[in-house]
Write an enzyme that holds these catalytic residues in place. Structure first.
Site, PDB file in Angstrom:
ATOM      1  N   ASP A 128     -20.202  13.262  -0.019  1.00 30.36           N
ATOM      2  CA  ASP A 128     -20.305  12.355  -1.142  1.00 30.36           C
ATOM      3  C   ASP A 128     -21.741  12.316  -1.689  1.00 30.36           C
ATOM      4  OD1 ASP A 128     -18.898  10.714  -2.695  1.00 30.36           O
ATOM      5  OD2 ASP A 128     -18.941   8.950  -1.397  1.00 30.36           O
ATOM      6  N   CYS A 187       7.166   6.955  -5.665  1.00 30.66           N
ATOM      7  CA  CYS A 187       6.371   5.758  -5.326  1.00 30.66           C
ATOM      8  C   CYS A 187       5.336   5.472  -6.426  1.00 30.66           C
ATOM      9  CB  CYS A 187       5.680   5.994  -3.988  1.00 30.66           C
ATOM     10  SG  CYS A 187       4.565   4.676  -3.514  1.00 30.66           S
ATOM     11  N   CYS A 194      -3.006  -2.301  -8.199  1.00 24.89           N
ATOM     12  CA  CYS A 194      -4.390  -2.349  -8.690  1.00 24.89           C
ATOM     13  C   CYS A 194      -4.610  -3.677  -9.429  1.00 24.89           C
ATOM     14  CB  CYS A 194      -4.651  -1.157  -9.612  1.00 24.89           C
ATOM     15  SG  CYS A 194      -6.303  -1.200 -10.331  1.00 24.89           S
ATOM     16  N   CYS A 209     -12.595  -0.730 -12.540  1.00 23.83           N
ATOM     17  CA  CYS A 209     -12.370  -0.635 -11.098  1.00 23.83           C
ATOM     18  C   CYS A 209     -13.292  -1.598 -10.329  1.00 23.83           C
ATOM     19  CB  CYS A 209     -12.600   0.809 -10.649  1.00 23.83           C
ATOM     20  SG  CYS A 209     -12.429   1.024  -8.875  1.00 23.83           S
ATOM     21  N   CYS A 236     -13.062  -2.215  -2.869  1.00 23.31           N
ATOM     22  CA  CYS A 236     -11.670  -2.650  -3.022  1.00 23.31           C
ATOM     23  C   CYS A 236     -10.782  -1.617  -2.328  1.00 23.31           C
ATOM     24  CB  CYS A 236     -11.344  -2.729  -4.511  1.00 23.31           C
ATOM     25  SG  CYS A 236      -9.595  -2.939  -4.894  1.00 23.31           S
TER      26      CYS A 236
END
Ligand code: SF4
Ligand code: SF4
Length: 303
Positions: A128, A187, A194, A209, A236
């Site tokens: 990352d 699904c 969210c 977000c 989150c």
């Protein structure tokens, strides 16, 4: 060396899973990223627009690169806060900052490759921390599929995993098979769960977000996001918590990600009373250190 031998060593080092993909030019992913950026969904993450060529083509990150070794590190833990008074933090943030912890293991894995294969191997490790399409490499390395929540889902470990990669000129005798079909089926739970409507199938609008707004956003959080955040104040997990593939997730027992006890116990009032010196002492190796105490307190105070 076959890819299975690399994976066995990775598991011995503490990774949950590992695969090896041949280097390729990720043209299609590059085009998707271009479209996402054109629609402004990156919000303040201007770095996403930089180094797009390098992100597409790992040979621009490591000259002569032949393979991408991809690892998963399980960080799943059941709900960790000791009471509803404790503001909610994304699971990945309970332990020490994962960048360093995962990189240390990736360096050990690369040292193993050099030892066993060729001491002249050249490579770099990324967690990352660079322009790399980590999830797509994980899919190509056979570690799972990219779900509607945009995350890599491993059939056994689910999505609560850090993805780490080694780009190098290592050429195994065989590569792992890529994952070709998703298993999301019909699904839609992640999209429905969210809280802000940021998630559409396979695409996140960072402007809405909660993760982006609480961790990366420099300006005050927009009111329309704030009112839907609930008790969250750093990250989150809503689009992961509802995923049926995470029902099988196994809690990690990794000392590197042992939960910070202060995070589990401190109430909103405790946070607001906290001074800088105590914050530095309690969170010296935590992901919460980077945004800093004033940022965290401004989120909790609703400013
Ligand atoms: S992290 Fe939260 S806000 Fe962001 S897309 Fe997932 S559920 Fe939505
Ligand atoms: S919640 Fe459902 S649609 Fe979303 S990633 Fe999981 S399986 Fe896929």
């Amino acid at each position: 060396m076959r890819w299975e031998e690399v994976a066995a060593e990775a598991v011995a080092l503490g990774f949950a899973a590992c695969g090896v993909a041949p280097v390729a030019d990720l043209r299609k992913e590059g085009e998707r990223l271009d479209a996402w950026l054109e629609s402004g969904k990156e919000a303040g993450m201007a770095y996403m627009a930089r180094n797009r060529e390098k992100r597409r083509n790992p040979e621009l990150l490591v000259e002569g690169a032949r393979s991408v070794v991809v690892t998963l590190t399980n960080y799943y833990a059941p709900a960790l806060a000791v009471s509803p008074e404790v503001p909610v933090v994304a699971r990945y943030a309970y332990g020490r900052d994962y960048h360093g912890a995962v990189k240390e293991r990736l360096f050990q894995l690369f040292a193993f490759l050099r030892e066993r294969e060729d001491r002249r191997l050249r490579g770099r490790v990324f967690v990352d921390s660079a322009p790399v399409f980590e999830r797509e490499w994980a899919r190509r390395a056979g570690l799972g599929w990219i779900g509607r929540n945009t995350l890599l889902i491993h059939p056994r470990w689910g999505s609560f995993c850090f993805v780490g990669v080694i780009v190098s000129d290592f050429e195994p005798e065989s590569y792992s098979e890529p994952w070709t079909a998703g298993r999301c089926g019909t699904c839609h739970r992640c999209v429905d769960a969210c809280p802000t409507g940021a998630l559409k199938p396979y695409s996140v609008d960072a402007n809405k977000c909660v993760s982006y707004n609480t961790i990366e956003r420099k300006e005050p959080i927009p009111e329309e996001v704030r009112v839907k955040m609930g008790n969250r104040f750093f990250g989150c997990d809503a689009c992961q918590e509802v995923c049926p593939w995470n029902r099988r997730a196994v809690p990690h027992c990794d000392a590197a990600f042992r939960p910070n006890e202060w995070l589990r116990r401190m109430t909103r009032e405790d946070w607001m009373r906290l001074d800088e010196a105590t914050f530095q002492e309690r969170f010296s190796d935590s992901p919460l250190l980077r945004p800093g105490l004033p940022h965290l307190q401004s989120i909790l105070s609703g400013k």
